[in-house]
Write a protein that holds these residues in place. Structure first.
Motif, PDB file in Angstrom:
ATOM      1  N   PHE A 109       0.826  -1.195   0.000  1.00 58.20           N
ATOM      2  CA  PHE A 109       0.000   0.000   0.000  1.00 58.20           C
ATOM      3  C   PHE A 109       0.868   1.256   0.000  1.00 58.20           C
ATOM      4  CE2 PHE A 109      -2.234   3.282   2.469  1.00 58.20           C
ATOM      5  CZ  PHE A 109      -3.247   3.540   1.568  1.00 58.20           C
ATOM      6  N   LYS A 110       0.499   2.225  -0.861  1.00 64.01           N
ATOM      7  CA  LYS A 110       1.243   3.493  -0.913  1.00 64.01           C
ATOM      8  C   LYS A 110       0.293   4.649  -1.143  1.00 64.01           C
ATOM      9  CE  LYS A 110       5.892   2.166  -2.086  1.00 64.01           C
ATOM     10  NZ  LYS A 110       6.929   2.094  -3.084  1.00 64.01           N
ATOM     11  N   ILE A 111       0.570   5.741  -0.474  1.00 60.02           N
ATOM     12  CA  ILE A 111      -0.236   6.955  -0.650  1.00 60.02           C
ATOM     13  C   ILE A 111       0.704   8.168  -0.496  1.00 60.02           C
ATOM     14  CG2 ILE A 111      -0.990   6.810   1.790  1.00 60.02           C
ATOM     15  CD1 ILE A 111      -3.681   8.011   0.856  1.00 60.02           C
ATOM     16  N   PRO A 112       1.674   8.276  -1.385  1.00 53.24           N
ATOM     17  CA  PRO A 112       2.766   9.238  -1.181  1.00 53.24           C
ATOM     18  C   PRO A 112       2.354  10.705  -1.327  1.00 53.24           C
ATOM     19  CG  PRO A 112       2.974   8.203  -3.321  1.00 53.24           C
ATOM     20  CD  PRO A 112       1.866   7.505  -2.623  1.00 53.24           C
ATOM     21  N   ILE A 115       0.991  13.723   2.181  1.00 55.46           N
ATOM     22  CA  ILE A 115       1.623  14.795   2.978  1.00 55.46           C
ATOM     23  C   ILE A 115       1.618  16.131   2.222  1.00 55.46           C
ATOM     24  CG2 ILE A 115       3.788  15.545   4.070  1.00 55.46           C
ATOM     25  CD1 ILE A 115       4.132  12.616   4.941  1.00 55.46           C
ATOM     26  N   LEU A 143      -4.074   0.622   9.129  1.00 56.95           N
ATOM     27  CA  LEU A 143      -2.984   1.554   8.831  1.00 56.95           C
ATOM     28  C   LEU A 143      -3.548   2.949   8.536  1.00 56.95           C
ATOM     29  CD1 LEU A 143       0.109   0.709   6.742  1.00 56.95           C
ATOM     30  CD2 LEU A 143      -1.103   2.800   6.254  1.00 56.95           C
ATOM     31  N   ILE A 146      -4.659   4.815  11.594  1.00 58.82           N
ATOM     32  CA  ILE A 146      -3.535   5.442  12.317  1.00 58.82           C
ATOM     33  C   ILE A 146      -3.176   6.770  11.651  1.00 58.82           C
ATOM     34  CG2 ILE A 146      -1.072   5.223  12.858  1.00 58.82           C
ATOM     35  CD1 ILE A 146      -1.521   2.202  13.161  1.00 58.82           C
ATOM     36  N   GLU A 150      -3.477  10.473  13.353  1.00 57.05           N
ATOM     37  CA  GLU A 150      -2.321  11.365  13.488  1.00 57.05           C
ATOM     38  C   GLU A 150      -2.621  12.725  12.846  1.00 57.05           C
ATOM     39  OE1 GLU A 150       0.244  11.630  15.121  1.00 57.05           O
ATOM     40  OE2 GLU A 150       1.524  13.030  14.032  1.00 57.05           O
TER      41      GLU A 150
ATOM     42  N   PRO B  56       5.827   8.984  15.745  1.00 55.33           N
ATOM     43  CA  PRO B  56       4.751   9.533  16.572  1.00 55.33           C
ATOM     44  C   PRO B  56       4.100   8.393  17.363  1.00 55.33           C
ATOM     45  CG  PRO B  56       4.564  10.292  14.300  1.00 55.33           C
ATOM     46  CD  PRO B  56       5.619   9.233  14.302  1.00 55.33           C
ATOM     47  N   ILE B  58       1.177   7.634  18.041  1.00 58.33           N
ATOM     48  CA  ILE B  58      -0.011   7.010  17.441  1.00 58.33           C
ATOM     49  C   ILE B  58       0.386   5.932  16.431  1.00 58.33           C
ATOM     50  CG2 ILE B  58      -0.319   8.639  15.517  1.00 58.33           C
ATOM     51  CD1 ILE B  58      -3.291   7.804  17.561  1.00 58.33           C
ATOM     52  N   TYR B  59       1.579   6.064  15.843  1.00 64.91           N
ATOM     53  CA  TYR B  59       2.056   5.046  14.897  1.00 64.91           C
ATOM     54  C   TYR B  59       2.299   3.710  15.612  1.00 64.91           C
ATOM     55  CZ  TYR B  59       2.927   8.378  11.086  1.00 64.91           C
ATOM     56  OH  TYR B  59       2.792   9.305  10.100  1.00 64.91           O
ATOM     57  N   SER B  61       0.272   2.544  17.925  1.00 65.10           N
ATOM     58  CA  SER B  61      -0.967   2.198  18.627  1.00 65.10           C
ATOM     59  C   SER B  61      -1.492   0.821  18.270  1.00 65.10           C
ATOM     60  CB  SER B  61      -2.038   3.245  18.325  1.00 65.10           C
ATOM     61  OG  SER B  61      -2.274   3.279  16.932  1.00 65.10           O
ATOM     62  N   LYS B  62      -1.108   0.293  17.124  1.00 63.84           N
ATOM     63  CA  LYS B  62      -1.622  -1.030  16.742  1.00 63.84           C
ATOM     64  C   LYS B  62      -0.444  -1.986  16.561  1.00 63.84           C
ATOM     65  CE  LYS B  62      -5.816   0.735  14.825  1.00 63.84           C
ATOM     66  NZ  LYS B  62      -6.993   0.495  14.055  1.00 63.84           N
ATOM     67  N   ILE B  65       0.645  -3.425  13.217  1.00 64.90           N
ATOM     68  CA  ILE B  65       1.133  -2.565  12.134  1.00 64.90           C
ATOM     69  C   ILE B  65       2.536  -2.080  12.475  1.00 64.90           C
ATOM     70  CG2 ILE B  65       0.699  -0.460  10.790  1.00 64.90           C
ATOM     71  CD1 ILE B  65      -1.700  -2.132  10.472  1.00 64.90           C
ATOM     72  N   ARG B  69       6.005   0.525   8.036  1.00 68.53           N
ATOM     73  CA  ARG B  69       5.068   0.387   6.910  1.00 68.53           C
ATOM     74  C   ARG B  69       4.325   1.694   6.668  1.00 68.53           C
ATOM     75  NH1 ARG B  69       0.622  -3.631   7.368  1.00 68.53           N
ATOM     76  NH2 ARG B  69      -0.067  -2.652   5.453  1.00 68.53           N
ATOM     77  N   ILE B  70       3.987   2.374   7.769  1.00 69.53           N
ATOM     78  CA  ILE B  70       3.251   3.641   7.630  1.00 69.53           C
ATOM     79  C   ILE B  70       4.145   4.663   6.945  1.00 69.53           C
ATOM     80  CG2 ILE B  70       2.020   5.460   8.886  1.00 69.53           C
ATOM     81  CD1 ILE B  70       1.589   3.431  11.148  1.00 69.53           C
ATOM     82  N   ALA B  73       4.372   3.803   3.364  1.00 67.84           N
ATOM     83  CA  ALA B  73       3.121   4.095   2.665  1.00 67.84           C
ATOM     84  C   ALA B  73       3.006   5.578   2.351  1.00 67.84           C
ATOM     85  CB  ALA B  73       1.935   3.638   3.510  1.00 67.84           C
ATOM     86  N   LEU B  74       3.499   6.399   3.265  1.00 64.66           N
ATOM     87  CA  LEU B  74       3.414   7.848   3.064  1.00 64.66           C
ATOM     88  C   LEU B  74       4.532   8.366   2.162  1.00 64.66           C
ATOM     89  CD1 LEU B  74       2.486   8.926   6.687  1.00 64.66           C
ATOM     90  CD2 LEU B  74       1.012   9.034   4.689  1.00 64.66           C
ATOM     91  N   GLY B  75       5.374   7.458   1.733  1.00 66.28           N
ATOM     92  CA  GLY B  75       6.438   7.835   0.801  1.00 66.28           C
ATOM     93  C   GLY B  75       7.545   8.635   1.458  1.00 66.28           C
ATOM     94  N   ILE B  76       7.653   8.522   2.808  1.00 71.51           N
ATOM     95  CA  ILE B  76       8.714   9.267   3.508  1.00 71.51           C
ATOM     96  C   ILE B  76       9.979   8.425   3.486  1.00 71.51           C
ATOM     97  CG2 ILE B  76       9.410  10.259   5.735  1.00 71.51           C
ATOM     98  CD1 ILE B  76       6.404  10.490   6.371  1.00 71.51           C
TER      99      ILE B  76
END
Lengths: 161, 519
Positions: A109-112, A115, A143, A146, A150, B56, B58-59, B61-62, B65, B69-70, B73-76
């Motif tokens: 899964f990706k959602i770049p 941000i 995911l 979360i 945040e 963070p 909250i990352y 919290s589960k 997960i 991975r988070i 997923a956010l492309g950071i």
């Protein structure tokens, strides 16, 4: 449904019948409808009220306002940065759920774009977007929850209660 | 050599600095690194390590997960989350004569930090090399996966004493066994005496059958002394030793005893002879005589280890290349303390006689004593306290080295503990003991002390004169078996039941056919 105006390398306007939060596709570029407004024909501004009423009786179509959607370009179909900017007149399509799922979930899964998107649009739109993706990709619900928590918490941090 | 990190900035304390590293496993707390200053390797010890960026909350919290991975997923770019902020304290570059010399110039931001090579560590931290004459190989550096031996200097341990402090079950007897083995190696050939209140050291006699201990005709000897083997003849005890055994003597009692002792001096007398002599001097009806004879009966005559005829010579107990294990486990507390007190006093006197050339019992060579459960013998109210304090204060001049082993360091007198100049500290949880170690052991920094509760079985902190800098070690494997293993009670119960169930089966009561009122 076509591109009407290109505002900058990230934003454009299109005449479409979609809703805020809908994903659109122009060629291989994916975008998001961020706001909608109505635009009346230019020449109506130059008519008096009496003239308007007269004309409206005979030509009601002339007065029909266009529905313009402001769209933010997110990424390409491969989730890469947009480098090729759409042109005026390019065809705009709505991205269907199945295609949306394929874009975001290709093995992992990706959602770049999320941000950068946070800086451009309001939180309710982001929330709607995340909830939509949660719906089409249920296996990543935890995911996404979360990420949503945040985002909401960071918004709360910025508010003095 | 590739650098492992780059200096970020000075830390809060002048001799500390921070550096950033992507290293995930080599740079542990307590590990040694260095930077180069004027061509010298300036050795530093890592005191703290923390991730440069934190997720963070909250990352987290589960649990299902992974926060990574988070981030993905956010492309950071997760690179920053994989970096570590490491704090290190400058020890200095090593000079053969001066020891560690702090250059007093911290490394500049951006300067390369290197992991200290095994050879560098050995050269800088250890005073001896493995197998060298006067070396004790206690274990290996805890932080290194490869085996970097930690070697202590035997001569400094024997002259300036040592202690092993740890909670029960941390492996202190095992470690003491390792030290005993090392002392009996050909390159030490020590004269060793072990006071063993729990009977754990008898397995040392396996040494006699192990090839590693034999070389060029040298073969160590291990003698185990049980309760019946340890005897002290009354007439061989000094007057002071006898008064030390008799509690609360009045001045008159002491005077009577002293006179009787003087008159019997040079003869092989028994306790009955001593009491007869006292009665002869002052008469049987004298109150002091009655008190004194009662005390002799109570504390001398009825003490099994005091014998009227048999006597263990010191040279039987202590000679180079021999370990004598005195098993005190069948003795009462009083007997243990009397024996320890008398024995320590005799050993010290024999060494003083040998060094000063005076007459009396002689031990011509230095000796080393391992005293288990030292809090029993080194607390202020113990009978052996004074002699032990004297040995620890003055023993270095006369070659009487002591290794105190205890699970309750707070019960050991701090004057005694502070004289142990080499400390091996294993896992300690009790806050009172923790505090006591902090106050008594000067050579260990506060940050090293904080490591103690986190140590596991067989891991130890070694500090003091026998090594150039405190290090964390894992104790080496013993060559002999360990005599102090804990009992596996449930297994023993099950075994017992399997053997005894059928033998001891309670016979079923026969069906009662008639009741008494049927008669």
């Amino acid at each position: 449904m076509v591109v009407l105006r290109v505002l900058n390398h990230r934003e454009l306007e299109a005449e479409i019948d979609f809703c805020v939060g809908d994903f659109i596709k122009i060629g291989d570029v994916i975008g998001l409808v961020t706001s909608i407004y109505q635009e009346e024909p230019e020449y109506i501004r130059y008519m008096g009220n009496l003239e308007k009423e007269e004309v409206k009786k005979f030509l009601p179509d002339v007065f029909k306002a266009r529905r313009i959607a402001k769209c933010l370009l997110l990424c390409t179909e491969n989730l890469e940065d947009v480098t090729k900017i759409p042109k005026v007149g390019d065809k705009v399509e709505k991205v269907e759920d199945e295609e949306l799922r394929q874009i975001h979930y290709n093995g992992e899964f990706k959602i770049p774009y999320l941000i950068p998107l946070l800086e451009k649009v309001e939180i309710p739109i982001i929330r709607a977007l995340i909830l939509k993706i949660m719906e089409i990709i249920p296996e990543e619900k935890d995911l996404l929850e979360i990420i949503l928590a945040e985002i909401e918490y960071s918004r709360m941090r910025g508010v003095e209660l | 050599m590739r650098p492992v990190g780059l200096v970020k900035a000075p830390a809060e304390i002048p001799h500390e600095f921070r550096f950033v590293t992507p290293d995930k496993k080599a740079l542990k707390t307590g590990e040694f690194v260095y930077y180069v200053h004027n061509g010298e390797k300036v050795i530093c010890r890592i005191t703290k390590r923390a991730p440069l960026r934190l997720y963070p909350d909250i990352y987290l919290s589960k649990p299902d997960i992974n926060p990574e991975r988070i981030i993905k997923a956010l492309g950071i770019n997760a690179g920053e989350f994989e970096l570590f902020d490491v704090k290190a304290g400058v020890m200095g570059y090593f000079d053969e004569i001066l020891g560690f010399v702090n250059p007093r110039i911290p490394p500049v931001p951006g300067q390369a930090i290197y992991l200290a090579e095994n050879d560098t560590i050995q050269e800088v931290l250890m005073k001896k090399r493995a197998g060298e004459v006067g070396s004790i190989h206690v274990g290996f550096l805890l932080n290194r996966e490869e085996e970097v031996p930690v070697i202590l200097d035997t001569s400094l341990i024997t002259s300036e004493h040592m202690c092993i402090l740890a909670s029960t079950g941390s492996g202190k007897s095992y470690l003491a066994g390792v030290i005993a083995e090392e002392l009996l190696r050909p390159y030490n050939s020590a004269a060793l005496l072990v006071l063993d209140p729990h009977g754990e050291y008898h397995t040392l006699n396996e040494i006699e059958g192990i090839e590693e201990f034999r070389i060029d005709g040298y073969s160590p000897n291990v003698r185990i002394f049980g309760k019946n083997d340890i005897k002290i003849r009354l007439s061989e005890l000094e007057y002071d030793e006898v008064t030390g055994m008799l509690p609360e003597l009045t001045d008159r009692m002491e005077a009577l005893l002293n006179r009787a002792y003087r008159e019997l001096k040079g003869m092989k007398f028994t306790s009955q002879d001593l009491m007869d002599k006292i009665i002869e001097i002052a008469g049987a009806d004298d109150v002091s005589v009655r008190g004194l004879t009662w005390r002799i009966n109570r504390y001398v005559k009825n003490v099994d280890i005091i014998d009227d005829f048999v006597h263990n010579e010191l040279k039987d107990l202590l000679k180079p290349g021999q370990a004598s294990v005195l098993q005190l486990n069948e003795m009462s507390d009083i007997e243990q303390q009397i024996l320890t007190s008398v024995l320590l006093k005799r050993i010290l006197n024999a060494r003083i006689n040998a060094e000063k050339g005076t007459t009396g019992e002689l031990l011509e060579y230095p000796v080393f004593l391992i005293i288990e459960e030292a809090h029993r013998f080194a607390s202020r109210d113990s009978r052996s306290y004074r002699v032990l304090r004297t040995i620890l204060a003055e023993g270095r001049k006369f070659g009487v080295g002591v290794c105190l082993i205890s699970q309750r360091p707070s019960k050991i007198d701090s004057d005694i503990l502070s004289q142990c100049m080499t400390q091996i500290i294993m896992r300690i949880v009790n806050p009172a003991d923790h505090e006591n170690i902090k106050n008594s052991v000067e050579s260990i920094g506060r940050e090293m002390i904080e490591e103690l509760p986190g140590l596991t079985k067989g891991q130890a902190l070694v500090a003091g004169v026998a090594i150039n800098s405190p290090v964390l070690i894992r104790v080496r494997k013993r060559l002999t078996s360990h005599g102090g293993l804990s009992k596996n009670a449930p297994q023993e119960w099950v075994d017992w039941m399997e053997i005894n169930t059928h033998e001891n089966e309670i016979p079923k009561r026969k069906k009662q056919e008639r009741l008494f009122w049927d008669a």
